[in-house]
Design a protein around this motif. Structure first.
Motif, PDB file in Angstrom:
ATOM      1  N   LYS A  94       2.260 -24.014  57.361  1.00 50.24           N
ATOM      2  CA  LYS A  94       2.610 -25.017  58.373  1.00 50.24           C
ATOM      3  C   LYS A  94       2.140 -24.579  59.753  1.00 50.24           C
ATOM      4  CE  LYS A  94       6.437 -27.723  60.258  1.00 50.24           C
ATOM      5  NZ  LYS A  94       7.910 -27.960  60.234  1.00 50.24           N
ATOM      6  N   ALA A  95       2.239 -23.286  60.039  1.00 50.10           N
ATOM      7  CA  ALA A  95       1.770 -22.777  61.330  1.00 50.10           C
ATOM      8  C   ALA A  95       0.269 -23.009  61.475  1.00 50.10           C
ATOM      9  CB  ALA A  95       2.105 -21.296  61.455  1.00 50.10           C
ATOM     10  N   ILE A  96      -0.476 -22.782  60.398  1.00 45.80           N
ATOM     11  CA  ILE A  96      -1.924 -23.024  60.446  1.00 45.80           C
ATOM     12  C   ILE A  96      -2.215 -24.503  60.671  1.00 45.80           C
ATOM     13  CG2 ILE A  96      -4.018 -22.987  59.036  1.00 45.80           C
ATOM     14  CD1 ILE A  96      -2.968 -20.416  57.766  1.00 45.80           C
TER      15      ILE A  96
ATOM     16  N   LYS B 119       3.735 -19.399  69.704  1.00 45.08           N
ATOM     17  CA  LYS B 119       4.028 -20.812  69.976  1.00 45.08           C
ATOM     18  C   LYS B 119       2.913 -21.457  70.794  1.00 45.08           C
ATOM     19  CE  LYS B 119       8.214 -19.967  71.560  1.00 45.08           C
ATOM     20  NZ  LYS B 119       9.574 -20.187  72.125  1.00 45.08           N
ATOM     21  N   LEU B 120       2.345 -20.711  71.726  1.00 39.14           N
ATOM     22  CA  LEU B 120       1.200 -21.238  72.468  1.00 39.14           C
ATOM     23  C   LEU B 120       0.016 -21.479  71.534  1.00 39.14           C
ATOM     24  CD1 LEU B 120       1.140 -19.098  75.755  1.00 39.14           C
ATOM     25  CD2 LEU B 120       1.853 -21.474  75.494  1.00 39.14           C
ATOM     26  N   LEU B 121      -0.180 -20.570  70.594  1.00 34.51           N
ATOM     27  CA  LEU B 121      -1.320 -20.665  69.688  1.00 34.51           C
ATOM     28  C   LEU B 121      -1.236 -21.881  68.780  1.00 34.51           C
ATOM     29  CD1 LEU B 121      -3.907 -19.232  68.667  1.00 34.51           C
ATOM     30  CD2 LEU B 121      -2.460 -17.976  67.075  1.00 34.51           C
ATOM     31  N   VAL B 122      -0.031 -22.183  68.294  1.00 32.77           N
ATOM     32  CA  VAL B 122       0.123 -23.305  67.355  1.00 32.77           C
ATOM     33  C   VAL B 122       0.513 -24.597  68.060  1.00 32.77           C
ATOM     34  CG1 VAL B 122       0.725 -21.730  65.495  1.00 32.77           C
ATOM     35  CG2 VAL B 122       2.543 -22.758  66.848  1.00 32.77           C
ATOM     36  N   GLY B 123       0.733 -24.542  69.386  1.00 30.62           N
ATOM     37  CA  GLY B 123       1.018 -25.760  70.137  1.00 30.62           C
ATOM     38  C   GLY B 123       2.459 -26.208  70.092  1.00 30.62           C
ATOM     39  N   LEU B 124       3.406 -25.262  70.008  1.00 26.37           N
ATOM     40  CA  LEU B 124       4.823 -25.611  70.016  1.00 26.37           C
ATOM     41  C   LEU B 124       5.379 -25.509  71.429  1.00 26.37           C
ATOM     42  CD1 LEU B 124       6.094 -23.777  66.806  1.00 26.37           C
ATOM     43  CD2 LEU B 124       5.718 -26.215  67.102  1.00 26.37           C
TER      44      LEU B 124
ATOM     45  N   ASP C 272       7.644 -24.405  74.647  1.00 22.89           N
ATOM     46  CA  ASP C 272       8.146 -23.078  75.011  1.00 22.89           C
ATOM     47  C   ASP C 272       9.624 -22.906  74.685  1.00 22.89           C
ATOM     48  OD1 ASP C 272       5.633 -22.640  75.925  1.00 22.89           O
ATOM     49  OD2 ASP C 272       6.127 -22.871  78.051  1.00 22.89           O
ATOM     50  N   ASP C 273      10.393 -24.004  74.798  1.00 19.45           N
ATOM     51  CA  ASP C 273      11.838 -23.894  74.615  1.00 19.45           C
ATOM     52  C   ASP C 273      12.270 -23.997  73.153  1.00 19.45           C
ATOM     53  OD1 ASP C 273      11.084 -26.503  74.339  1.00 19.45           O
ATOM     54  OD2 ASP C 273      12.671 -27.349  75.595  1.00 19.45           O
ATOM     55  N   GLN C 274      11.341 -24.184  72.226  1.00 21.78           N
ATOM     56  CA  GLN C 274      11.707 -24.282  70.818  1.00 21.78           C
ATOM     57  C   GLN C 274      11.878 -22.885  70.230  1.00 21.78           C
ATOM     58  OE1 GLN C 274       9.230 -26.839  68.482  1.00 21.78           O
ATOM     59  NE2 GLN C 274      10.086 -26.183  66.521  1.00 21.78           N
ATOM     60  N   THR C 275      13.007 -22.679  69.569  1.00 23.13           N
ATOM     61  CA  THR C 275      13.305 -21.390  68.954  1.00 23.13           C
ATOM     62  C   THR C 275      12.767 -21.376  67.533  1.00 23.13           C
ATOM     63  OG1 THR C 275      15.334 -21.253  70.274  1.00 23.13           O
ATOM     64  CG2 THR C 275      15.129 -19.733  68.424  1.00 23.13           C
ATOM     65  N   VAL C 276      11.871 -20.446  67.269  1.00 26.89           N
ATOM     66  CA  VAL C 276      11.243 -20.385  65.948  1.00 26.89           C
ATOM     67  C   VAL C 276      11.271 -18.955  65.443  1.00 26.89           C
ATOM     68  CG1 VAL C 276       9.705 -22.329  66.429  1.00 26.89           C
ATOM     69  CG2 VAL C 276       8.934 -20.000  66.908  1.00 26.89           C
ATOM     70  N   THR C 277      11.113 -18.812  64.159  1.00 28.95           N
ATOM     71  CA  THR C 277      10.934 -17.520  63.531  1.00 28.95           C
ATOM     72  C   THR C 277       9.970 -17.703  62.366  1.00 28.95           C
ATOM     73  OG1 THR C 277      12.070 -15.593  62.592  1.00 28.95           O
ATOM     74  CG2 THR C 277      12.856 -17.767  61.914  1.00 28.95           C
ATOM     75  N   VAL C 278       9.654 -16.622  61.690  1.00 28.81           N
ATOM     76  CA  VAL C 278       8.661 -16.679  60.629  1.00 28.81           C
ATOM     77  C   VAL C 278       9.296 -16.209  59.325  1.00 28.81           C
ATOM     78  CG1 VAL C 278       6.769 -16.279  62.236  1.00 28.81           C
ATOM     79  CG2 VAL C 278       7.838 -14.332  61.106  1.00 28.81           C
ATOM     80  N   ASP C 279       8.624 -16.536  58.248  1.00 25.91           N
ATOM     81  CA  ASP C 279       9.063 -16.105  56.927  1.00 25.91           C
ATOM     82  C   ASP C 279       8.620 -14.656  56.723  1.00 25.91           C
ATOM     83  OD1 ASP C 279       9.824 -15.828  54.336  1.00 25.91           O
ATOM     84  OD2 ASP C 279       8.368 -17.219  53.490  1.00 25.91           O
ATOM     85  N   THR C 280       9.587 -13.772  56.543  1.00 31.68           N
ATOM     86  CA  THR C 280       9.284 -12.343  56.460  1.00 31.68           C
ATOM     87  C   THR C 280       9.049 -11.871  55.029  1.00 31.68           C
ATOM     88  OG1 THR C 280      11.662 -11.847  56.405  1.00 31.68           O
ATOM     89  CG2 THR C 280      10.572 -11.844  58.560  1.00 31.68           C
ATOM     90  N   THR C 281       8.955 -12.801  54.081  1.00 27.98           N
ATOM     91  CA  THR C 281       8.685 -12.407  52.700  1.00 27.98           C
ATOM     92  C   THR C 281       7.248 -11.917  52.585  1.00 27.98           C
ATOM     93  OG1 THR C 281      10.241 -14.072  51.908  1.00 27.98           O
ATOM     94  CG2 THR C 281       8.701 -13.161  50.306  1.00 27.98           C
ATOM     95  N   LEU C 282       7.104 -10.725  52.081  1.00 25.21           N
ATOM     96  CA  LEU C 282       5.775 -10.138  51.940  1.00 25.21           C
ATOM     97  C   LEU C 282       5.434  -9.984  50.463  1.00 25.21           C
ATOM     98  CD1 LEU C 282       5.728  -7.331  54.663  1.00 25.21           C
ATOM     99  CD2 LEU C 282       4.517  -9.502  54.697  1.00 25.21           C
ATOM    100  N   THR C 283       4.264 -10.438  50.097  1.00 23.49           N
ATOM    101  CA  THR C 283       3.772 -10.281  48.731  1.00 23.49           C
ATOM    102  C   THR C 283       2.460  -9.526  48.767  1.00 23.49           C
ATOM    103  OG1 THR C 283       2.649 -12.416  48.865  1.00 23.49           O
ATOM    104  CG2 THR C 283       4.878 -12.399  47.928  1.00 23.49           C
TER     105      THR C 283
END
Length: 442
Positions: free
Chosen positions: A31-33, A224-229, A231-242
């Motif tokens: 989704k970020a991409i 957030k700047l890179l994906v165009g979100l 500034d005030d939106q709170t986001v995190t990422v999926d830390t599952t690593l495979t």
């Protein structure tokens, strides 16, 4: 009493409003991409360049369409003598204008088209079309670069979040270890200096946690700047690593695929063809040019917009013309040399690009193999670090060693745990980098 209760209620409500912050939105990598491809300004600029190249190609096509012109003019004349055109059966002119002043309306429509221009029309159109296709491939390359940039930023945040968790876990362990050391100090097993060393190590871990946390906040903001979100939106990422695939194809297959599929190679090939088309366009001046035309002319020597019958002149015409620029025999040498040099430069740039791509593929391939091998070594080191720490902690509790040995064993364990995180993330990125270098759609 009521006022006190009301004030306390308002205070509780405001406290709840401060504490109850919205939960961060977890954004998966795909989704970020997708968001980055939709919102990134660099991609929009690349698309704008592609549209500009297509517009230039359309301009060339428009110039090759038949040219049509229409004109209408009103003039006042003063004949110095009478004018007569033709002679009827009665001996009078078919059309005549007496001497003196008169007004006239003159109009005409002309349609012309160059039938043969030394292949200039075809070569110019081909060159513009090839450049437009090359521009679209450049935009495709920018998309591939953006996908990898987002992936790299995403996994960097994963690395920081997981590193924070490892540090926080060790801080909690140090809190427990400090309590145990205080109890051992009361029993006379360890000294106060040993307790201070443990407290100092815990403070160093807290400092590292602050540094990693600030780095995570900065990375999230840039993400957030890179994906165009916003500034005030709170986001995190999926830390599952495979772990990525561990069985890969031979290097030669990656090299051959990269040379065939990388958009840069295809774009350079198109630019070589465009330069060759421009050379043919330059040579077109050495050929004769043939054009055809058709027209209609109207002369009304009266003040009336719609003249009376037999009081105006109208005629249509068709024609063909052949022209040759004699100057092309002696003044075209510089332009031809420039066009030939452009062809050679485009070919050399393409060869240089292929060399760079092959080097990039070899580097990415070896780095990926190294990342996979490092994972095996680091996993073994983690087991050794855990066992070393277990033995050091047991000896410390029994008063056989000081806190220095315990802290050293703990440092090895923390570093090994962080190395596992880094190795897993680096292996993921190395795999993505290999796919990008090969030209595979990430």
């Amino acid at each position: 009493m009521k006022t006190y209760l009301l004030g306390a209620g308002l205070w509780v409500i405001s406290l709840v409003g401060v504490v109850a912050q919205p939960a961060p939105t977890t954004i998966p990598l795909d989704k970020a991409i997708q968001l980055a491809l939709q919102n990134n300004k660099g991609i929009k600029l690349a698309d704008s360049r592609s549209l500009a190249a297509e517009a230039r190609a359309q301009e060339v096509k428009d110039r090759n369409l038949p040219q049509a012109n229409a004109s209408l003019a009103y003039s006042s004349y003063n004949l110095t003598g009478p004018f007569a055109l033709g002679e009827g059966s009665d001996g009078k002119p078919l059309f005549g204008i007496p001497a003196g002043p008169f007004n006239a309306t003159i109009g005409g429509v002309t349609l012309s088209k160059e039938v043969f221009g030394g292949f200039a029309e075809k070569s110019a159109r081909l060159s513009a079309d090839l450049l437009a296709k090359a521009s679209r491939l450049d935009a495709q390359r920018n998309r591939s670069e953006l996908v990898y940039t987002v992936t790299d930023a995403y996994y960097n945040i994963v690395k920081l979040i997981k590193s924070t968790r490892v540090i926080e876990q060790n801080i909690r362990q140090f809190d427990e270890r400090e309590r145990e050391a205080n109890n051992l100090q009361k029993e006379g097993i360890v000294t106060a200096n040993e307790v201070l060393k443990i407290q100092l190590q815990r403070n160093n871990l807290q400092l590292s946690r602050l540094q990693v946390d600030k780095a995570r906040q900065t990375a999230l903001y840039n993400f957030k700047l890179l994906v165009g979100l916003p500034d005030d939106q709170t986001v995190t990422v999926d830390t599952t690593l495979t772990n990525p695939v561990t069985t890969i194809e031979p290097l030669d297959s990656f090299l051959s695929r990269a040379v065939q599929t990388r958009p840069e190679v295809q774009a350079n090939a198109l630019r070589v063809q465009s330069a060759e088309a421009q050379l043919r366009n330059t040579k077109s001046s050495m050929y004769p040019h043939l054009g055809v035309s058709a027209g209609y002319n109207y002369i009304n020597p009266t003040t009336k917009i719609i003249p009376e019958r037999s009081s105006f002149i109208s005629a249509w015409n068709v024609g063909a013309g052949l022209s040759y620029n004699i100057g092309s025999l002696y003044n075209l040498k510089g332009r031809l040399n420039t066009a030939k040099i452009n062809v050679d430069e485009a070919g050399l740039q393409g060869q240089q690009q292929v060399d760079q791509i092959r080097s990039e593929v070899v580097t990415a391939y070896n780095n990926y193999q190294l990342a996979l091998e490092q994972q095996n070594v680091i996993r073994t080191a983690v087991g050794q670090a855990k066992e070393n720490y277990r033995l050091a902690e047991s000896r410390f509790r029994n008063g056989l060693v000081g806190s220095t040995d315990l802290l050293e064993a703990n440092s090895f364990l923390i570093q090994a745990q962080l190395n596992v995180i880094n190795a897993t993330v680096d292996a993921q990125l190395a795999h993505q980098r290999l796919l990008k270098a090969t030209g595979i759609n990430l």
